[in-house]
Design an enzyme around this catalytic site. Structure first.
Site, PDB file in Angstrom:
ATOM      1  N   CYS A 123       2.934   4.511   4.898  1.00 55.13           N
ATOM      2  CA  CYS A 123       2.552   3.834   5.976  1.00 55.13           C
ATOM      3  C   CYS A 123       3.619   2.549   6.196  1.00 55.13           C
ATOM      4  O   CYS A 123       3.765   1.886   7.209  1.00 55.13           O
ATOM      5  CB  CYS A 123       1.206   3.100   5.989  1.00 55.13           C
ATOM      6  SG  CYS A 123      -0.162   4.554   5.698  1.00 55.13           S
ATOM      7  N   GLY A 172       0.892  -1.169  -0.052  1.00 53.75           N
ATOM      8  CA  GLY A 172      -0.107   0.070   0.107  1.00 53.75           C
ATOM      9  C   GLY A 172       1.013   1.123   0.019  1.00 53.75           C
ATOM     10  O   GLY A 172       1.919   1.413  -0.437  1.00 53.75           O
ATOM     11  N   CYS A 173       0.272   2.244   0.351  1.00 50.83           N
ATOM     12  CA  CYS A 173       1.135   3.607   0.586  1.00 50.83           C
ATOM     13  C   CYS A 173       2.429   3.422   1.588  1.00 50.83           C
ATOM     14  O   CYS A 173       2.311   2.968   2.195  1.00 50.83           O
ATOM     15  CB  CYS A 173       0.274   4.772   1.234  1.00 50.83           C
ATOM     16  SG  CYS A 173       1.134   6.281   1.495  1.00 50.83           S
ATOM     17  N   PHE A 174       3.627   3.812   0.587  1.00 53.62           N
ATOM     18  CA  PHE A 174       4.934   3.581   1.120  1.00 53.62           C
ATOM     19  C   PHE A 174       4.943   4.626   2.628  1.00 53.62           C
ATOM     20  O   PHE A 174       5.797   4.315   3.353  1.00 53.62           O
ATOM     21  CB  PHE A 174       5.806   3.913   0.301  1.00 53.62           C
ATOM     22  CG  PHE A 174       5.643   5.145  -0.649  1.00 53.62           C
ATOM     23  CD1 PHE A 174       5.242   6.397  -0.167  1.00 53.62           C
ATOM     24  CD2 PHE A 174       6.299   5.204  -1.911  1.00 53.62           C
ATOM     25  CE1 PHE A 174       5.220   7.446  -1.268  1.00 53.62           C
ATOM     26  CE2 PHE A 174       6.207   6.010  -3.025  1.00 53.62           C
ATOM     27  CZ  PHE A 174       5.695   7.171  -2.588  1.00 53.62           C
TER      28      PHE A 174
END
Length: 190
Positions: free
Chosen positions: A28, A24-26
């Site tokens: 996070c 997912g979003c890097f």
């Protein structure tokens, strides 16, 4: 008779190995690994695609083939790849192939990018163990792929949780809630 030999710090050999994870979003994916001894650096970037030096905007449009990922340089004598895999599984929803939490699309898919054949073997074993654990009702769909060129993301994405804690907290809340539900006390803070 054996004696313990105490080594000086200067006698210790420090190794460096690379692990690459997409989940997912890097933004996070940095903090959960950042506090462990043996981690030298964590870089947010793009990998797995066909465009050289992609920008964030190009990756978000979905036509580069890249996924957001983190590249972790670590000392396997201090923190093993197996331990990194355990941390990784506790940061993602391995049953969702089309993104992670509020982040949807191919650029947010969960992938373990191995850099050595030994990493590939360990990742496959780890995935199978998680699948057999009964932790999830759905199959584990995280892919295990050979590492491809890794392109560092723009500077404002690096260490985002430190640069903009309020925005990081807001963007990671769904992930945090879900992980607490699945992993409980065992999960690292998202």
């Amino acid at each position: 008779m054996r004696r313990k030999i105490r080594k000086k710090e200067s006698d210790v050999i420090h190794l460096k190995e690379t692990a690459i994870f997409a989940g997912g979003c890097f933004w996070c994916m940095v903090k959960p690994f950042d506090t462990y001894p043996g981690v030298y650096s964590i870089v947010s970037g793009y990998t797995g695609g066909h465009t050289e030096y992609p920008t964030y905007q190009q990756v978000c449009q979905g036509d580069t083939g890249h996924t957001e990922a983190v590249k972790i340089e670590f000392d396997p004598n201090i923190l093993s790849y197996e331990e990194l895999l355990t941390i990784y599984w506790q940061q993602t929803d391995p049953t969702d192939a089309f993104g992670q939490f509020q982040d949807r699309g191919d650029s947010y898919r969960p992938v373990i990018f191995y850099t050595t054949e030994e990493q590939k073997k360990q990742a496959e074993i780890s995935k199978k163990q998680l699948d057999l654990s009964g932790k999830y009702d759905k199959p584990i769909v995280t892919t295990i792929e050979a590492a491809k060129p890794f392109f560092m993301a723009e500077d404002y994405h690096q260490d985002f949780y430190k640069k903009d804690p309020a925005r990081y907290k807001a963007s990671s809340q769904l992930r945090k809630n879900w992980l607490e539900e699945v992993w409980g006390e065992d999960s690292d803070e998202a």
